[in-house]
Scaffold this motif. Structure first.
Motif, PDB file in Angstrom:
ATOM      1  N   GLY A  12      73.649  18.031  16.507  1.00 49.08           N
ATOM      2  CA  GLY A  12      73.005  19.334  16.614  1.00 49.08           C
ATOM      3  C   GLY A  12      71.491  19.323  16.503  1.00 49.08           C
ATOM      4  O   GLY A  12      70.805  18.442  17.018  1.00 49.08           O
ATOM      5  N   LEU A  13      70.995  20.331  15.787  1.00 46.11           N
ATOM      6  CA  LEU A  13      69.556  20.526  15.632  1.00 46.11           C
ATOM      7  C   LEU A  13      68.878  19.327  14.976  1.00 46.11           C
ATOM      8  O   LEU A  13      67.804  18.900  15.397  1.00 46.11           O
ATOM      9  N   GLY A  14      69.492  18.765  13.953  1.00 43.19           N
ATOM     10  CA  GLY A  14      68.906  17.617  13.272  1.00 43.19           C
ATOM     11  C   GLY A  14      68.740  16.421  14.192  1.00 43.19           C
ATOM     12  O   GLY A  14      67.710  15.743  14.187  1.00 43.19           O
ATOM     13  N   ARG A  15      69.761  16.162  15.005  1.00 38.86           N
ATOM     14  CA  ARG A  15      69.706  15.050  15.966  1.00 38.86           C
ATOM     15  C   ARG A  15      68.603  15.286  16.991  1.00 38.86           C
ATOM     16  O   ARG A  15      67.803  14.397  17.278  1.00 38.86           O
ATOM     17  N   GLY A  16      68.558  16.494  17.543  1.00 34.86           N
ATOM     18  CA  GLY A  16      67.533  16.807  18.533  1.00 34.86           C
ATOM     19  C   GLY A  16      66.133  16.720  17.966  1.00 34.86           C
ATOM     20  O   GLY A  16      65.215  16.211  18.613  1.00 34.86           O
ATOM     21  N   ALA A  17      65.970  17.208  16.736  1.00 29.97           N
ATOM     22  CA  ALA A  17      64.662  17.147  16.092  1.00 29.97           C
ATOM     23  C   ALA A  17      64.243  15.702  15.852  1.00 29.97           C
ATOM     24  O   ALA A  17      63.088  15.331  16.096  1.00 29.97           O
ATOM     25  N   ALA A  18      65.170  14.889  15.379  1.00 31.67           N
ATOM     26  CA  ALA A  18      64.853  13.480  15.104  1.00 31.67           C
ATOM     27  C   ALA A  18      64.409  12.767  16.367  1.00 31.67           C
ATOM     28  O   ALA A  18      63.373  12.083  16.384  1.00 31.67           O
ATOM     29  N   LEU A  19      65.171  12.920  17.428  1.00 31.49           N
ATOM     30  CA  LEU A  19      64.827  12.248  18.683  1.00 31.49           C
ATOM     31  C   LEU A  19      63.534  12.802  19.285  1.00 31.49           C
ATOM     32  O   LEU A  19      62.687  12.039  19.761  1.00 31.49           O
ATOM     33  N   GLY A  20      63.363  14.112  19.226  1.00 30.46           N
ATOM     34  CA  GLY A  20      62.151  14.721  19.779  1.00 30.46           C
ATOM     35  C   GLY A  20      60.889  14.331  19.028  1.00 30.46           C
ATOM     36  O   GLY A  20      59.859  14.038  19.634  1.00 30.46           O
ATOM     37  N   LEU A  21      60.978  14.330  17.706  1.00 32.23           N
ATOM     38  CA  LEU A  21      59.807  13.950  16.903  1.00 32.23           C
ATOM     39  C   LEU A  21      59.477  12.469  17.069  1.00 32.23           C
ATOM     40  O   LEU A  21      58.307  12.086  17.099  1.00 32.23           O
ATOM     41  N   ALA A  22      60.512  11.634  17.186  1.00 31.71           N
ATOM     42  CA  ALA A  22      60.270  10.203  17.445  1.00 31.71           C
ATOM     43  C   ALA A  22      59.625  10.025  18.819  1.00 31.71           C
ATOM     44  O   ALA A  22      58.697   9.224  18.975  1.00 31.71           O
ATOM     45  N   GLN A  23      60.089  10.788  19.801  1.00 33.23           N
ATOM     46  CA  GLN A  23      59.512  10.734  21.151  1.00 33.23           C
ATOM     47  C   GLN A  23      58.038  11.141  21.124  1.00 33.23           C
ATOM     48  O   GLN A  23      57.228  10.601  21.862  1.00 33.23           O
ATOM     49  N   ALA A  24      57.698  12.054  20.219  1.00 35.27           N
ATOM     50  CA  ALA A  24      56.306  12.514  20.102  1.00 35.27           C
ATOM     51  C   ALA A  24      55.433  11.520  19.336  1.00 35.27           C
ATOM     52  O   ALA A  24      54.238  11.751  19.168  1.00 35.27           O
ATOM     53  N   GLY A  25      56.030  10.432  18.846  1.00 30.10           N
ATOM     54  CA  GLY A  25      55.255   9.389  18.196  1.00 30.10           C
ATOM     55  C   GLY A  25      55.277   9.384  16.685  1.00 30.10           C
ATOM     56  O   GLY A  25      54.611   8.572  16.050  1.00 30.10           O
ATOM     57  N   HIS A  26      56.032  10.286  16.075  1.00 28.40           N
ATOM     58  CA  HIS A  26      56.131  10.312  14.616  1.00 28.40           C
ATOM     59  C   HIS A  26      57.052   9.209  14.116  1.00 28.40           C
ATOM     60  O   HIS A  26      57.948   8.761  14.839  1.00 28.40           O
ATOM     61  N   HIS A  27      56.821   8.770  12.882  1.00 23.50           N
ATOM     62  CA  HIS A  27      57.739   7.829  12.243  1.00 23.50           C
ATOM     63  C   HIS A  27      58.864   8.657  11.634  1.00 23.50           C
ATOM     64  O   HIS A  27      58.644   9.408  10.691  1.00 23.50           O
ATOM     65  N   VAL A  28      60.065   8.535  12.191  1.00 16.79           N
ATOM     66  CA  VAL A  28      61.196   9.351  11.782  1.00 16.79           C
ATOM     67  C   VAL A  28      62.236   8.498  11.077  1.00 16.79           C
ATOM     68  O   VAL A  28      62.648   7.450  11.579  1.00 16.79           O
ATOM     69  N   ILE A  29      62.627   8.956   9.905  1.00 16.98           N
ATOM     70  CA  ILE A  29      63.779   8.401   9.205  1.00 16.98           C
ATOM     71  C   ILE A  29      64.859   9.463   9.348  1.00 16.98           C
ATOM     72  O   ILE A  29      64.728  10.570   8.812  1.00 16.98           O
ATOM     73  N   ALA A  30      65.877   9.150  10.119  1.00 13.61           N
ATOM     74  CA  ALA A  30      66.921  10.113  10.444  1.00 13.61           C
ATOM     75  C   ALA A  30      68.201   9.705   9.728  1.00 13.61           C
ATOM     76  O   ALA A  30      68.700   8.612   9.926  1.00 13.61           O
ATOM     77  N   SER A  31      68.717  10.606   8.903  1.00  9.37           N
ATOM     78  CA  SER A  31      69.933  10.274   8.173  1.00  9.37           C
ATOM     79  C   SER A  31      71.113  11.076   8.693  1.00  9.37           C
ATOM     80  O   SER A  31      70.970  12.220   9.123  1.00  9.37           O
ATOM     81  N   ALA A  32      72.261  10.424   8.658  1.00 13.48           N
ATOM     82  CA  ALA A  32      73.515  11.055   9.061  1.00 13.48           C
ATOM     83  C   ALA A  32      74.551  10.783   7.981  1.00 13.48           C
ATOM     84  O   ALA A  32      74.462   9.804   7.241  1.00 13.48           O
ATOM     85  N   GLU A  33      75.525  11.659   7.925  1.00 19.49           N
ATOM     86  CA  GLU A  33      76.501  11.622   6.841  1.00 19.49           C
ATOM     87  C   GLU A  33      77.522  10.495   6.970  1.00 19.49           C
ATOM     88  O   GLU A  33      77.981   9.959   5.964  1.00 19.49           O
ATOM     89  N   ILE A  34      77.871  10.121   8.193  1.00 22.65           N
ATOM     90  CA  ILE A  34      78.892   9.087   8.391  1.00 22.65           C
ATOM     91  C   ILE A  34      78.381   7.997   9.329  1.00 22.65           C
ATOM     92  O   ILE A  34      77.504   8.233  10.161  1.00 22.65           O
ATOM     93  N   TRP A  35      78.944   6.799   9.169  1.00 23.96           N
ATOM     94  CA  TRP A  35      78.453   5.633   9.907  1.00 23.96           C
ATOM     95  C   TRP A  35      78.556   5.791  11.416  1.00 23.96           C
ATOM     96  O   TRP A  35      77.672   5.340  12.146  1.00 23.96           O
ATOM     97  N   SER A  36      79.601   6.425  11.914  1.00 23.37           N
ATOM     98  CA  SER A  36      79.718   6.573  13.370  1.00 23.37           C
ATOM     99  C   SER A  36      78.555   7.395  13.931  1.00 23.37           C
ATOM    100  O   SER A  36      78.060   7.115  15.028  1.00 23.37           O
ATOM    101  N   GLN A  37      78.080   8.380  13.175  1.00 22.74           N
ATOM    102  CA  GLN A  37      76.924   9.169  13.612  1.00 22.74           C
ATOM    103  C   GLN A  37      75.655   8.333  13.599  1.00 22.74           C
ATOM    104  O   GLN A  37      74.803   8.477  14.482  1.00 22.74           O
TER     105      GLN A  37
END
Length: 98
Positions: free
Chosen positions: A12-37
């Motif tokens: 959802g929103l968290g995934r899109g934000a993580a990818l978008g901010l990384a695309q914009a050049g930010h250093h993103v640490i993106a966490s997900a609740e389960i390993w498959s995610q």
């Protein structure tokens, strides 16, 4: 560029934000609740050619918090030590990235 931690980045929103901010050049640490995610997020970042650090973090899990933050937050004052009905915002507010 900023260092940004995003929880709930597995979908959802968290995934899109993580990818978008990384695309914009930010250093993103993106966490997900389960390993498959986490695996899916890493694959999608690679497919898009962006760099982000994806990590497993269930913020309600004491072991995950200790591993991610290097200390134990279970001292009784933590929001996550409260039953879900008593957590801030659980009644009528939504938390972004949670």
């Amino acid at each position: 560029m900023a260092n940004i931690l995003i929880t709930g980045a597995g979908s959802g929103l968290g995934r899109g934000a993580a990818l978008g901010l990384a695309q914009a050049g930010h250093h993103v640490i993106a966490s997900a609740e389960i390993w498959s995610q986490v695996r899916d997020l890493r694959s999608e970042a690679q497919r898009q050619g962006v760099h982000l650090d994806a990590a497993k973090l269930d913020v309600t899990d004491e072991i995950d918090r200790k591993h991610a933050f290097g200390y134990d937050q279970s001292g009784g004052n933590s929001e996550f030590d409260q039953p879900p009905a008593r957590r801030a915002g659980s009644d009528d507010q939504a938390s972004v990235g949670a």
